[in-house]
Design a protein around this motif. Structure first.
Motif, PDB file in Angstrom:
ATOM      1  N   LEU A  68     -14.281 -17.472  -1.294  1.00 31.89           N
ATOM      2  CA  LEU A  68     -13.915 -16.177  -1.877  1.00 31.89           C
ATOM      3  C   LEU A  68     -12.410 -15.915  -1.892  1.00 31.89           C
ATOM      4  O   LEU A  68     -11.869 -15.545  -2.941  1.00 31.89           O
ATOM      5  CB  LEU A  68     -14.658 -15.054  -1.147  1.00 31.89           C
ATOM      6  N   PRO A  69     -11.691 -16.063  -0.780  1.00 32.89           N
ATOM      7  CA  PRO A  69     -10.247 -15.770  -0.829  1.00 32.89           C
ATOM      8  C   PRO A  69      -9.503 -16.618  -1.858  1.00 32.89           C
ATOM      9  O   PRO A  69      -8.624 -16.109  -2.574  1.00 32.89           O
ATOM     10  CB  PRO A  69      -9.777 -16.086   0.595  1.00 32.89           C
ATOM     11  N   GLY A  80      -1.378 -12.853 -13.598  1.00 27.88           N
ATOM     12  CA  GLY A  80       0.009 -12.542 -13.298  1.00 27.88           C
ATOM     13  C   GLY A  80       0.146 -11.288 -12.460  1.00 27.88           C
ATOM     14  O   GLY A  80       1.196 -10.620 -12.482  1.00 27.88           O
ATOM     15  N   ALA A  81      -0.898 -10.945 -11.702  1.00 27.60           N
ATOM     16  CA  ALA A  81      -0.875  -9.726 -10.895  1.00 27.60           C
ATOM     17  C   ALA A  81       0.091  -9.876  -9.727  1.00 27.60           C
ATOM     18  O   ALA A  81       0.077 -10.869  -9.011  1.00 27.60           O
ATOM     19  CB  ALA A  81      -2.282  -9.421 -10.381  1.00 27.60           C
ATOM     20  N   ARG A  82       0.907  -8.872  -9.543  1.00 26.94           N
ATOM     21  CA  ARG A  82       1.835  -8.839  -8.408  1.00 26.94           C
ATOM     22  C   ARG A  82       1.392  -7.838  -7.350  1.00 26.94           C
ATOM     23  O   ARG A  82       1.815  -7.918  -6.206  1.00 26.94           O
ATOM     24  CB  ARG A  82       3.234  -8.481  -8.907  1.00 26.94           C
ATOM     25  N   THR A  83       0.546  -6.885  -7.759  1.00 26.81           N
ATOM     26  CA  THR A  83       0.032  -5.887  -6.818  1.00 26.81           C
ATOM     27  C   THR A  83      -1.479  -5.763  -6.995  1.00 26.81           C
ATOM     28  O   THR A  83      -1.998  -5.887  -8.110  1.00 26.81           O
ATOM     29  CB  THR A  83       0.671  -4.505  -7.066  1.00 26.81           C
ATOM     30  N   VAL A  84      -2.182  -5.513  -5.899  1.00 24.02           N
ATOM     31  CA  VAL A  84      -3.626  -5.284  -5.965  1.00 24.02           C
ATOM     32  C   VAL A  84      -3.951  -4.102  -5.064  1.00 24.02           C
ATOM     33  O   VAL A  84      -3.528  -4.032  -3.914  1.00 24.02           O
ATOM     34  CB  VAL A  84      -4.426  -6.538  -5.548  1.00 24.02           C
ATOM     35  N   LEU A  85      -4.671  -3.150  -5.615  1.00 26.55           N
ATOM     36  CA  LEU A  85      -5.067  -1.957  -4.883  1.00 26.55           C
ATOM     37  C   LEU A  85      -6.357  -2.257  -4.118  1.00 26.55           C
ATOM     38  O   LEU A  85      -7.318  -2.784  -4.684  1.00 26.55           O
ATOM     39  CB  LEU A  85      -5.285  -0.804  -5.861  1.00 26.55           C
ATOM     40  N   VAL A  86      -6.387  -1.932  -2.829  1.00 24.56           N
ATOM     41  CA  VAL A  86      -7.550  -2.242  -2.000  1.00 24.56           C
ATOM     42  C   VAL A  86      -8.020  -1.003  -1.248  1.00 24.56           C
ATOM     43  O   VAL A  86      -7.197  -0.231  -0.744  1.00 24.56           O
ATOM     44  CB  VAL A  86      -7.233  -3.374  -0.997  1.00 24.56           C
ATOM     45  N   PRO A  87      -9.328  -0.793  -1.146  1.00 26.99           N
ATOM     46  CA  PRO A  87      -9.859   0.314  -0.338  1.00 26.99           C
ATOM     47  C   PRO A  87      -9.595   0.060   1.145  1.00 26.99           C
ATOM     48  O   PRO A  87      -9.406  -1.090   1.564  1.00 26.99           O
ATOM     49  CB  PRO A  87     -11.363   0.282  -0.637  1.00 26.99           C
ATOM     50  N   PRO A  88      -9.619   1.099   1.967  1.00 26.07           N
ATOM     51  CA  PRO A  88      -9.275   0.944   3.381  1.00 26.07           C
ATOM     52  C   PRO A  88     -10.243   0.068   4.163  1.00 26.07           C
ATOM     53  O   PRO A  88      -9.862  -0.555   5.149  1.00 26.07           O
ATOM     54  CB  PRO A  88      -9.284   2.388   3.905  1.00 26.07           C
ATOM     55  N   GLY A  89     -11.517   0.013   3.737  1.00 26.40           N
ATOM     56  CA  GLY A  89     -12.495  -0.761   4.480  1.00 26.40           C
ATOM     57  C   GLY A  89     -12.743  -2.151   3.943  1.00 26.40           C
ATOM     58  O   GLY A  89     -13.679  -2.836   4.382  1.00 26.40           O
ATOM     59  N   LEU A  90     -11.920  -2.599   3.010  1.00 27.74           N
ATOM     60  CA  LEU A  90     -12.119  -3.926   2.431  1.00 27.74           C
ATOM     61  C   LEU A  90     -11.720  -5.004   3.443  1.00 27.74           C
ATOM     62  O   LEU A  90     -10.713  -4.877   4.130  1.00 27.74           O
ATOM     63  CB  LEU A  90     -11.280  -4.080   1.164  1.00 27.74           C
ATOM     64  N   ASP A  91     -12.520  -6.054   3.503  1.00 29.66           N
ATOM     65  CA  ASP A  91     -12.237  -7.178   4.404  1.00 29.66           C
ATOM     66  C   ASP A  91     -10.875  -7.782   4.046  1.00 29.66           C
ATOM     67  O   ASP A  91     -10.661  -8.250   2.934  1.00 29.66           O
ATOM     68  CB  ASP A  91     -13.342  -8.222   4.252  1.00 29.66           C
ATOM     69  N   ALA A  92      -9.955  -7.767   5.006  1.00 29.92           N
ATOM     70  CA  ALA A  92      -8.595  -8.248   4.753  1.00 29.92           C
ATOM     71  C   ALA A  92      -8.568  -9.712   4.374  1.00 29.92           C
ATOM     72  O   ALA A  92      -7.660 -10.168   3.657  1.00 29.92           O
ATOM     73  CB  ALA A  92      -7.718  -8.006   5.977  1.00 29.92           C
TER      74      ALA A  92
END
Length: 221
Positions: A68-69, A80-92
């Protein structure tokens, strides 16, 4: 006779066999709706989900926990993504293979700031095979509704087969009606009067779904 009189007359006619004093909550209402449509194995249900997701122009990928990672990192790099928005409980660990800046889901984020984010990565609450629908309920790995409506690219991870059901009636008992539910069937799209399809009008222009094969312990835990 006015239209109002016609409507009221029809209402009176429909109520002629209702006993006097009976209210809307009086008689019991049968709720024996059909929940399961046909007979499919869990694997067949997952395949139907993948087929209907693709039919709605979502891009479907498959992997296991180990891969997965790397898959997420590759998909973000390809855009070409430089930023990704993640919810607080998402597996790091999900973004461990991505060379991007993680943007946290903050209450103070403005629509302009959300629009500047390249991608958003979330989990889901349940996926419905027959309709190719993903349902998000603002859980810890999904975040608030707005983070999946503003950014142009949404990566959604679905654990299979545990989060996959066949029909809408099967999905409803898994969802709390008092939570903010977002039902997603493909990327955001609409058509004008000439039926020209336009995507990305009121949500992500691109929806990518990762079917994550979960081990039995995780499925039942």
């Amino acid at each position: 006779m006015s239209s109002r009189d016609v409507v009221l007359a029809r209402v009176r006619q429909a109520l002629t066999d209702v006993p006097r004093g009976e209210g809307p909550d009086g008689p019991p209402v049968a709720r024996d709706y059909r929940r399961v449509h046909g007979s499919r194995t869990r694997a067949q249900t997952v395949e139907l989900l993948a087929e209907n997701l693709a039919d709605y122009r979502a891009i479907v990928h498959r992997t296991d926990a180990e891969g997965l990672p790397g898959l997420i990192g590759r998909l973000l790099a390809e855009r070409g993504a430089r930023t990704v928005l993640v919810p607080p409980g998402l597996d790091a660990s999900w973004t461990a293979g991505a060379d991007v800046t993680r943007v946290e889901d903050r209450v103070s984020s403005t629509p302009h700031e959300l629009d500047a984010v390249d991608s958003v990565l979330t989990g889901c609450a349940v996926a419905i095979a027959e309709t190719g629908t993903l349902v998000l309920d603002a859980g810890p790995d999904q975040g608030r509704r707005r983070i999946t409506l503003v950014p142009d690219h949404h990566l959604c991870v679905v654990r299979v087969p545990g989060q996959v059901v066949g029909s809408v009636p099967e999905a409803l008992p898994r969802l709390a009606p008092d939570r903010p539910l977002t039902w997603i069937s493909g990327p955001s799209a609409t058509s004008d009067i000439e039926l020209d399809r336009v995507e990305g009008v009121h949500g992500p222009r691109t929806l990518e779904v990762i079917l994550l094969t979960a081990d039995e312990e995780e499925e039942t835990g």
